[in-house]
Design an enzyme around this catalytic site. Structure first.
Site, PDB file in Angstrom:
ATOM      1  N   THR A 311      68.187  74.618  93.591  1.00  0.00           N
ATOM      2  CA  THR A 311      68.355  73.803  92.381  1.00  0.00           C
ATOM      3  C   THR A 311      67.290  72.723  92.370  1.00  0.00           C
ATOM      4  OG1 THR A 311      69.686  72.022  93.336  1.00  0.00           O
ATOM      5  CG2 THR A 311      70.857  74.047  92.682  1.00  0.00           C
ATOM      6  N   ASP A 312      67.172  72.038  91.243  1.00  0.00           N
ATOM      7  CA  ASP A 312      66.381  70.824  91.254  1.00  0.00           C
ATOM      8  C   ASP A 312      67.340  69.677  91.588  1.00  0.00           C
ATOM      9  OD1 ASP A 312      63.646  69.687  89.104  1.00  0.00           O
ATOM     10  OD2 ASP A 312      64.402  68.949  91.009  1.00  0.00           O
ATOM     11  N   TRP A 313      66.806  68.452  91.602  1.00  0.00           N
ATOM     12  CA  TRP A 313      67.480  67.284  92.137  1.00  0.00           C
ATOM     13  C   TRP A 313      68.857  67.042  91.505  1.00  0.00           C
ATOM     14  CZ3 TRP A 313      65.233  64.192  95.980  1.00  0.00           C
ATOM     15  CH2 TRP A 313      65.926  63.041  96.319  1.00  0.00           C
ATOM     16  N   GLU A 314      69.916  67.198  92.302  1.00  0.00           N
ATOM     17  CA  GLU A 314      71.275  66.816  91.912  1.00  0.00           C
ATOM     18  C   GLU A 314      71.790  67.602  90.697  1.00  0.00           C
ATOM     19  OE1 GLU A 314      71.587  62.580  92.406  1.00  0.00           O
ATOM     20  OE2 GLU A 314      73.630  62.541  91.611  1.00  0.00           O
ATOM     21  N   ASP A 315      71.154  68.742  90.412  1.00  0.00           N
ATOM     22  CA  ASP A 315      71.429  69.400  89.140  1.00  0.00           C
ATOM     23  C   ASP A 315      72.777  70.083  89.038  1.00  0.00           C
ATOM     24  OD1 ASP A 315      68.012  69.865  88.461  1.00  0.00           O
ATOM     25  OD2 ASP A 315      69.471  68.833  87.210  1.00  0.00           O
TER      26      ASP A 315
END
Ligand code: GLC
Length: 744
Positions: A311-315
């Protein structure tokens, strides 16, 4: 993007150790049987909790003393947190720095500390560490900083992209890291977007070729001690939000998605890219992180990607707090894992593994589903040689920031500069007296852009020693320069007695949402400066240092325009070399430069984009065209010939063209082949780039170039979402040479 850290209760995992060989024993006994049996044997040895840990990625902030994003200086490993992260949660991946760059020694100390915990764990599985080394290994002090991707694209030099990738990989490995969150393969179709500069521009072919080349540099033919795993990002459809603002909604019909946003990822996957990061945004109302059609049906089944998807950041959390498609974090985890996510970049809480374990216990996610992801993760770790690895020493990588690496970065910076106007004012001579004016007249951070020693690239205290902005560089070189950082009012008096004014405008560094803007126009004080410069009697050279094409009124009286799209640490030296004629500029625009803030079309626009308010066909009127760029040499094109003017769909078209350097100055020319499909079922673009070559031509010399174009290169995605080349008439254009042919 990064919110406050919240401490949460941590469920302690207890489990019965499985009677299986340890990682090292498995590695020895299974090595000869090939990697899969090794990975399978490691997988079979893991508990559910250990498998979940492999799918969990935390930021370095979670290992050091102090709250995330504001860790206590100096950043120090916190044994209590290390115990939680590795002994209780079995976390398998760490990313990022904890806010700023470190020395190589400090990086290697961090990795040794982490390895102590994983080596003493039951599974002994090594941590996979990821970093954004997007223009060199930016979070390692004094590393070699290259041009940003958009600047590299200005060079149109795929060989340079590979060289930059290889050096970046070497210096990333020298920092003890084997996973690089690069390249961005998003296509830059909207100049407002704050990550425009992280891309290779607006054209599918150029993005695809530059992307594959830099990946070749990162990963090599096979991963060795100097290579890293590339990470294609951000899959898919991240770069064309309706608002032009980061991570806001995008409406991209599947036909356009497949024709403009997908080919560069497909080419990179076919080239062996090992990992992919997912687009944080939503597309057509569905956040990509929960879109099984994209993450599984398209990426896995259709494209055959077998690597790791992160995933991307905290997604996953943002599915609750931003996208509102999940009521709870636990629901969001279930949705995203079942859509096809392998690893969660959590990265600032301990809840993900706890909640995922609950989902498995409740039967909402099967252990077989975990195995699918964990096998991919273990395979990447195996392919990177992480099992049984040793953390390197400083001595293991003697070429870190070597003169040879720096020379390559300087060469890349020079090739990235685009000369767009030169009314016989350049090159200057070094004994002239110059006024260096404007907000970017002396700003190394502006030349580097975001992701430079810090996330936003705005901490000058961390800049590479001995690197300067334009004014400082020219001073170092002994040029008679005076600095004017004031506004338009004082320009005229300051210019008195000078041989020329070098006005350096543009943007300060930024990335992601902090880089969102309300207008593409440059700020008013800069517009006023440019206007005032146009009224001077002194020759004016305008240099625009920016990450995206900001708009401004360009007075006819401005004698020269140079674009520096974040050329990196060596940008000022490169600009000086072009100003004084020691480097012959060869940059070409990888995007269309808009003339007005609210009027933009890309070069591959449609014929209706040409229709003007008076019903003429001159509505497409950019400030500078895609592919534009001047040289100190002068080139002439001639003798365009086609192997045939009538072809079948199975044929290949061979084009030959002669390019003459009619000046005495040797230079590099990027020869661009455009093809127009005159009539098609899907409205045809006015032209599409179908091939290019960058060649060096000695003064007074001619070169004959040959291009081979297959009919499938001319295809478009049709209404049935299939690639199709339709019979009909086509035009070829190479500079001022044109010809036509038919496909029967
Ligand atoms: C950021 C970016 C992504 C980057 C990741 C890790 O939010 O969107 O490009 O690789 O976080 O730093």
């Amino acid at each position: 993007m990064k919110l406050k850290f919240s401490v949460l209760a941590i469920a302690c995992f207890t489990f019965v150790a499985c009677e299986q060989p340890t990682t090292k024993e498995a590695a020895k006994s299974n090595k000869a049987q090939g990697e899969n049996s090794f990975v399978d044997s490691v997988l079979a040895s893991l508990s559910v909790e250990e498998k979940i840990g492999q799918m969990t990625q935390l930021t370095l902030d979670m290992l050091v003393v102090g709250p995330a994003y504001v860790a206590e200086e100096p950043h120090t490993i916190d044994p209590a947190r290390m115990d939680t992260v590795f002994n209780q949660l079995h976390v398998g991946s760490i990313l990022n720095c904890a806010g700023h760059s470190y020395s190589r020694e400090k990086w290697l100390d961090f990795h040794r500390s982490i390895k102590q915990y994983t080596d003493s764990s039951r599974s002994e599985i090594p941590v996979l560490y990821g970093i954004d080394a997007i223009h060199g290994v930016t979070y390692t002090d004094e590393s070699t900083l290259f041009p940003q991707q958009i600047a590299l694209a200005c060079s149109w030099d795929t060989a340079m992209a590979k060289r930059m990738g290889a050096i970046t990989a070497y210096e990333t490995r020298a920092s003890g890291i084997r996973w690089n969150f690069s390249p961005v393969l998003d296509i830059a179709r909207d100049p407002r977007w704050p990550r425009f500069w992280e891309t290779f521009g607006e054209d599918v072919l150029l993005v695809s070729e530059m992307g594959e080349s830099i990946i070749d540099g990162y990963q090599g033919d096979e991963i060795g001690d100097d290579h890293v795993a590339a990470c294609l990002k951000h899959f898919l459809g991240y770069s064309q939000a309706l608002s032009g603002k980061d991570r806001t909604q995008a409406w991209i019909p599947e036909r356009q998605l497949r024709e403009y946003f997908l080919p560069q990822f497909e080419q990179a996957i076919d080239a062996g890219a090992m990992t992919i990061m997912i687009n944080s945004g939503e597309m057509n109302g569905i956040p990509v992180h929960v879109n099984k059609t994209i993450l599984t049906d398209l990426l896995r089944t259709e494209l055959g990607f077998e690597g790791l998807v992160v995933t991307d950041w905290e997604d996953i959390k943002y599915l609750v707090s931003r996208h509102k498609v999940a009521a709870t974090y636990k629901d969001a985890i279930e949705m995203s894992i079942n859509a096809g996510i392998d690893m969660s970049m959590v990265p600032v809480d301990y809840d993900f593994p706890v909640l995922l374990k609950e989902l498995v216990d409740e039967g909402r996610i099967s252990e077989d589903r975990l195995d699918l992801s964990v096998r991919r993760i273990l395979q990447v770790k195996y392919d990177l040689g992480l099992f049984g690895h040793e953390v390197p020493t400083v001595e293991d990588y003697p070429d870190f920031a070597s003169d040879a690496h720096k020379a390559t970065a300087l060469e890349a910076a020079k090739e990235s500069l685009v000369l767009l106007r030169n009314e016989d004012v350049l090159p200057l001579s070094r004994n002239q007296k110059l006024l260096i004016a404007g907000p970017n007249a002396d700003d190394l951070n502006a030349l580097n852009g975001g992701w430079t020693r810090t996330w936003q690239g705005d901490d000058a205290s961390l800049n590479t020693p001995g690197k300067f902005g334009v004014f400082g560089q020219l001073q170092q070189e002994g040029v008679a320069v005076e600095l004017w950082a004031g506004n338009a009012n004082g320009l005229s008096s300051k210019a008195k007695g000078k041989d020329a004014v070098v006005l350096v405008v543009g943007e300060k560094p930024y990335t992601e949402t902090p880089g969102d803007i309300e207008s593409l126009d440059l700020p008013k004080d800069q517009l006023d400066l440019i206007e005032a410069a146009g009224e001077l009697n002194t020759p004016v050279i305008l240099i625009v240092v920016e990450g995206r094409p900001r708009t401004f009124n360009l007075p006819d009286q401005v004698d020269a325009v140079m674009l520096a799209m974040l050329p990196g640490d060596f940008g000022a030296e490169a600009i000086s070399a072009v100003l004084f004629g020691e480097h012959n500029p060869s940059g070409r625009l990888p995007f269309t430069y808009p003339r007005y803030a609210s009027s933009h079309a890309t070069y591959d626009h449609k014929h209706t984009d040409l229709i003007s308010p008076t019903f003429g066909t001159d509505a497409f009127n950019p400030l500078f065209q895609f592919g534009a760029g001047l040289s100190y040499s002068e080139y002439e094109y001639s003798n365009l010939t086609l192997s045939s003017d009538t072809l079948s769909l199975d044929d290949e078209l061979e084009l030959k063209v002669t390019v003459s350097n009619v000046s005495e100055i040797s230079g590099k020319e990027t020869v661009q082949v455009y093809v127009t499909d005159l009539v098609a079922t899907i409205t045809p673009s006015v032209k599409r780039l179908r091939a290019f070559q960058k060649v060096e031509i000695e003064g007074g010399e001619n070169v004959e170039l040959t291009f081979t174009i297959s009919m499938s290169d001319l295809a478009f995605v049709n209404e049935s979402l299939d690639w199709e080349t339709e019979p009909g008439e086509f035009n070829v254009q190479i500079n001022n040479q044109t010809a036509s042919f038919w496909i029967k």
